[in-house]
Design an enzyme around this catalytic site. Structure first.
Site, mmCIF file in Angstrom:
data_model
loop_
_atom_site.group_PDB
_atom_site.id
_atom_site.type_symbol
_atom_site.label_atom_id
_atom_site.label_comp_id
_atom_site.label_asym_id
_atom_site.label_seq_id
_atom_site.Cartn_x
_atom_site.Cartn_y
_atom_site.Cartn_z
ATOM 1 C CD GLU A 6 -12.276 55.513 41.538
ATOM 2 O OE1 GLU A 6 -11.988 56.633 42.001
ATOM 3 O OE2 GLU A 6 -12.611 55.338 40.348
ATOM 4 C CB CYS A 24 -15.498 46.908 35.244
ATOM 5 S SG CYS A 24 -15.363 48.361 36.317
ATOM 6 C CB CYS A 50 -18.882 53.843 32.646
ATOM 7 S SG CYS A 50 -19.691 53.115 34.079
ATOM 8 C CG ASN A 51 -17.903 47.725 30.802
ATOM 9 O OD1 ASN A 51 -18.016 46.956 29.865
ATOM 10 N ND2 ASN A 51 -16.744 48.318 31.074
ATOM 11 C CB THR A 52 -22.159 50.342 35.422
ATOM 12 O OG1 THR A 52 -21.089 49.546 35.921
ATOM 13 C CG2 THR A 52 -23.390 50.114 36.252
ATOM 14 C CG HIS A 76 -12.664 51.389 37.854
ATOM 15 N ND1 HIS A 76 -13.755 51.966 37.265
ATOM 16 C CD2 HIS A 76 -12.278 52.241 38.849
ATOM 17 C CE1 HIS A 76 -14.033 53.123 37.880
ATOM 18 N NE2 HIS A 76 -13.147 53.301 38.844
ATOM 19 N N GLY A 131 -21.522 50.685 40.020
ATOM 20 C CA GLY A 131 -21.825 49.261 39.815
ATOM 21 C C GLY A 131 -22.871 48.677 40.735
ATOM 22 C CG ASP A 191 -15.604 55.350 34.622
ATOM 23 O OD1 ASP A 191 -16.522 54.516 34.548
ATOM 24 O OD2 ASP A 191 -14.650 55.215 35.418
ATOM 25 C CB SER A 192 -18.356 55.723 38.109
ATOM 26 O OG SER A 192 -17.361 54.730 38.021
HETATM 27 N N1 DGL Z 1 -15.842 51.752 35.525
HETATM 28 C C1 DGL Z 1 -17.217 51.482 35.571
HETATM 29 C C2 DGL Z 1 -17.657 50.326 34.729
HETATM 30 O O1 DGL Z 1 -17.053 50.104 33.700
HETATM 31 C C3 DGL Z 1 -17.939 51.618 36.852
HETATM 32 C C4 DGL Z 1 -17.340 51.085 38.071
HETATM 33 C C5 DGL Z 1 -18.184 51.528 39.231
HETATM 34 O O2 DGL Z 1 -18.326 52.738 39.391
HETATM 35 O O3 DGL Z 1 -18.742 50.673 39.936
HETATM 36 O O4 DGL Z 1 -18.625 49.649 35.000
#
Ligand code: DGL
Length: 271
Positions: free
Chosen positions: A152, A184, A73-75, A186, A43, A10-11
């Site tokens: 975060e 997301c 990570c969705n992005t 997070h 994102g 993930d990010s």
């Molecule tokens: N947790 C990530 C997601 O699911 C990325 C969030 C991010 O880094 O902007 O998209």
């Protein structure tokens, strides 16, 4: 191969919500986790940038001999899944297809809300999957970019978080959605606040559960699942801020994270 680990990335800390679910559902498996903490957030970055970051991470994970990669990570799932599937010689699992499946099953009034990063929402990928699975459903998507830095920062229950959530979510409440996808990784960490703002009648859909189920099925089909627990320790890597990550991970994972190592991820730019 069965004894090899599962790569998860993930990010930042968000993918730990997926790692946690994998630990619960596949307790025999070892995880090698990478959080790109130096380059979070993903994102708001372009598709090309996310593909290039995801490639570097997949190369790094493959040096750890992983038997599968989970894009937690969705992005990165929205932008880099096809590339990683083409370039990796192990199965690659995303979080969006499982999340869309869970949302299609959850809704009763066919009004589904999606919240995610700007990248995920603008990609339109959840709506696309849902159109295939449930053409009669109305899908409303909203980007909530401030949620990632709040997570975060570990401001999960603060009044400022509630205020921001109210501002982002009022539109979706107005549409009368009965299920809301936490699109997301997070966001499940803000579950409590999001539920409070949306009301108890709205079902929050966390794609992590369905993602772990998908991973389980893929490993079993390919006879890659670890049959017994080998006293393996999960491994954690980040691109910056190892100590902060380690303490966050210890607050949400069911295992003790003893160490987190920093990796120079840009070194993995070439295959
Ligand atoms: N947790 C990530 C997601 O699911 C990325 C969030 C991010 O880094 O902007 O998209």
């Amino acid at each position: 191969m069965r004894e090899d680990a599962i790569g998860v990335f993930d990010s930042g800390v968000g993918g730990l919500t997926v790692a946690r679910e994998i630990m619960n559902q596949l307790p025999n498996e070892k995880i090698v986790y990478f959080g790109d903490t130096a380059r979070v957030p993903y994102g708001s970055k372009s598709k090309d940038t996310i593909i290039s970051f995801s490639r570097q991470i997949a190369r790094f994970l493959q040096t750890k001999n992983v038997k599968a990669i989970v894009i937690a990570c969705n992005t990165a799932s929205a932008f880099a899944l096809e590339t990683l599937k083409k370039e990796c010689d192990v199965p690659v699992i995303d979080v969006i297809a499982p999340g869309a499946r869970a949302a299609a099953n959850a809704t009763k009034n066919n009004k589904i809300g999606i919240i995610g990063t700007i990248g995920t929402v603008n990609s339109g990928i959840y709506s696309q999957y849902l159109r295939e699975k449930k053409p009669e459903a109305l899908v409303y998507a909203k980007a909530c970019p401030l949620f990632v830095p709040l997570v975060e920062e570990n401001w999960l229950y603060d009044s400022v978080t509630i205020e921001i959530a109210e501002r982002y979510l009022s539109e979706l409440k107005g549409y009368g959605v009965d299920s809301l996808v936490l699109g997301c990784t997070h966001y499940p960490l803000l579950r409590h606040t999001i539920q409070k703002v949306m009301g108890e009648q709205v079902e929050l859909v966390n794609p992590a559960y369905e993602t772990a189920l998908t991973l389980k099925r893929v490993l079993e089909e390919k006879e890659l699942n670890q049959l017994e627990w080998k006293d393996n320790h999960h491994e954690f890597y980040v691109s910056d801020g190892a100590e902060q990550f380690r303490s966050f991970a210890n607050s949400i994972l069911p295992c003790n994270v003893v160490e987190t190592n920093v990796v120079n991820i840009e070194m993995y730019d070439r295959g």
